[in-house]
Write an enzyme that holds these catalytic residues in place. Sequence first.
Site, PDB file in Angstrom:
ATOM      1  N   CYS A 153     -17.258 -25.678  -5.044  1.00 39.81           N
ATOM      2  CA  CYS A 153     -18.541 -26.164  -4.515  1.00 39.81           C
ATOM      3  C   CYS A 153     -19.309 -25.137  -3.688  1.00 39.81           C
ATOM      4  CB  CYS A 153     -18.308 -27.444  -3.719  1.00 39.81           C
ATOM      5  SG  CYS A 153     -17.519 -28.722  -4.726  1.00 39.81           S
ATOM      6  N   HIS A 279     -23.282 -29.403   4.581  1.00 38.57           N
ATOM      7  CA  HIS A 279     -22.610 -29.700   3.314  1.00 38.57           C
ATOM      8  C   HIS A 279     -22.489 -31.218   3.190  1.00 38.57           C
ATOM      9  CE1 HIS A 279     -20.251 -28.823  -0.184  1.00 38.57           C
ATOM     10  NE2 HIS A 279     -19.176 -29.420   0.285  1.00 38.57           N
ATOM     11  N   HIS A 313     -23.236 -35.198  -4.943  1.00 41.42           N
ATOM     12  CA  HIS A 313     -22.647 -33.877  -4.740  1.00 41.42           C
ATOM     13  C   HIS A 313     -22.760 -33.126  -6.062  1.00 41.42           C
ATOM     14  CE1 HIS A 313     -20.293 -30.588  -3.594  1.00 41.42           C
ATOM     15  NE2 HIS A 313     -19.331 -31.181  -2.895  1.00 41.42           N
TER      16      HIS A 313
END
Lengths: 383, 267
Positions: A153, A279, A313
């Site tokens: 990620c 995040h 996400h």
Amino acid sequence: MIAAIGVTSALGDSCDDVFRALLQGTPVVSPPPFALPFVTVTGSLTGPLDPLPAHLRAYDTRLARITLRALPQVTAAVERARSRYGRERIGVLVGTSTGGLDATEPAYRLYRKTGQRDPAFSLRQSHAFDALATLVRDLLDVSGPCYAVSTACTSSAKALASARRLIQADFCDAVLVVGVDALCETTLRGFHALGVLSTQAARPFCAQRDGIHIGEGAALMLLQREGEGPAYLSAVGESSDAHSMSAPQPEGLGASDAITRGLAEAGIHPEQVDFVNAHGTGTPQNDIAESRAILRVLPAQVPVSSTKGLTGHTLGACGTLEALFVALSLERGELPPSAGSAPLDTGIGLHVLQQSVRHSVRVALSNALAFGGSNACVVLTAP
Amino acid sequence: MKQALTVLGFGSIGPYNPASHAVPGTPIEPPKLDLALLERTLRRGLSDVTRLFMHAAKLALDDAGRQPEGMHVIFASAFGEIAAAEALLAEAYDADGSSPARFRNSVHNTAPGLLSISRKNQLACTAVAAGWETVPMALFEAAGQLANGDDPVLLVFAEERVPGALSAKHDHAPLAAAFVLTRRPDPSARQRGTLVNLRRAPRPSAALSRAETVGELPSDGLMTVESHPLASVRSLAQALEQGGSQTLTLGEGSEPWCVDVHAETKP
């Protein structure tokens, strides 16, 4: 300088549409586009994605289709850069965690079921991480360094770091960074197996948060040695947790190290930071650890948002996608809310925005954290 | 890349053929892989590519007389954790499930992540892929990091076999190589050579042809092997081993890259 940007996500297919949706703060979720043995929602793109031309059939993955939906937004800027610097001075870096896995899945199932190979599937041009970089490079007729950065990620945040270094080291005068990931079964099943997948839109920093939902999208940024644009990429701070493959270091030590490194590289004091795009995945562990990381380095009154409740996400894409959101805030002087964050977790301690606000922003950070303990903090400044 | 990258140490393993036990005259077993860089609790369930990574990294670090602490680590591989990807696909197909342990170790940065965890190294590590141009592109990534002051760099290339269910023609022999690189060499320390002027090759050369074939397996009638994506890294290691200076073509295609290799004379 970030000379041009392009985007497609669940929130829309242009910077204007996406920014409007960010400020509105309403999650855009839909059922997964494939059958799964559990319930969840996704931030999938709307509408059909155009297939690639027949002569590019081997490259025709959902990953590529998503990218090509956004590519026209930066094509003219790349052509100008090519005229200005020459094709050999322009690189292409792709940040992706899945590569073309969305195409590998049906090809694998076909092989297992029938023993037949899908003639349209190519491990090299469909599955491989770098296939999309090669495709984009050839479509844009540039010939500088061309590769994929794949660190889960943080992939595209670290691709921004790599691109910046390629320019600073004088290997390139411009680099197109593509942050992209496509929904695929393997990632949804994997996050479900880890017990971090929610059944609803993610609610970062909320007291009732119960996990992530997965999105998809592409963000393109043309980094250029000089020129005009919405923001400067001033630094990317990077670090490793050195703690666990999938769990964040509980105190956020690695993440705060990335923030500190980013600020130091940019020559910025913590008090100068106007906004942090966290995040903020919406898992209990991430949001606590990240809040500790932010508070260790920055004043508690700095506004913080997470957009993952809106987009989902987007995994390897999120580093560039969310840096693009921040660049739009720098350009337009408005900050998005952290959708779904009410009621706030009182243990977080951050100034989490629950409404969009007009706010002049000169310095903003965007965090990306990942499997492998990989951390990146993108530092953006106003021109 | 005008400024030289100094090679402080290097090592390589393979290509070897794990299926060759059925072929008379070929090695029966691959060399035992050294996992000493990993603490024991992290050694369970490792993929071949991660094991190859650890073995090659250990060779290069030992050659340089260095430890992994303080290294900026780059993992470079065309297909990375391809066997883990196939295993996840199989779990979904056969059992409608997914293993959390396998999933978390299926990312491209698994090997450098595990190394950072094992050695408590909080410096950044990364993972790159560029197909058959992985070798020159990883050198660009390393040179960029070193120019940025992220010095020294441990650059590790590794490729495991591609599962047959994913491809019939990409049956690459396992191969790994690693290099400890710096732009700030200690004049009193041992050096293995320098890499200078990474650039587009003027035209495909004889070196390219040689590099393309290095990764091919001995003909055993079982495999149809395309050129190896990491073929030129083997040439790079051989050039450093042999001594002298030469220009090596890296990668393939209509516009390959090349680099000047100046190896120290063998002791």
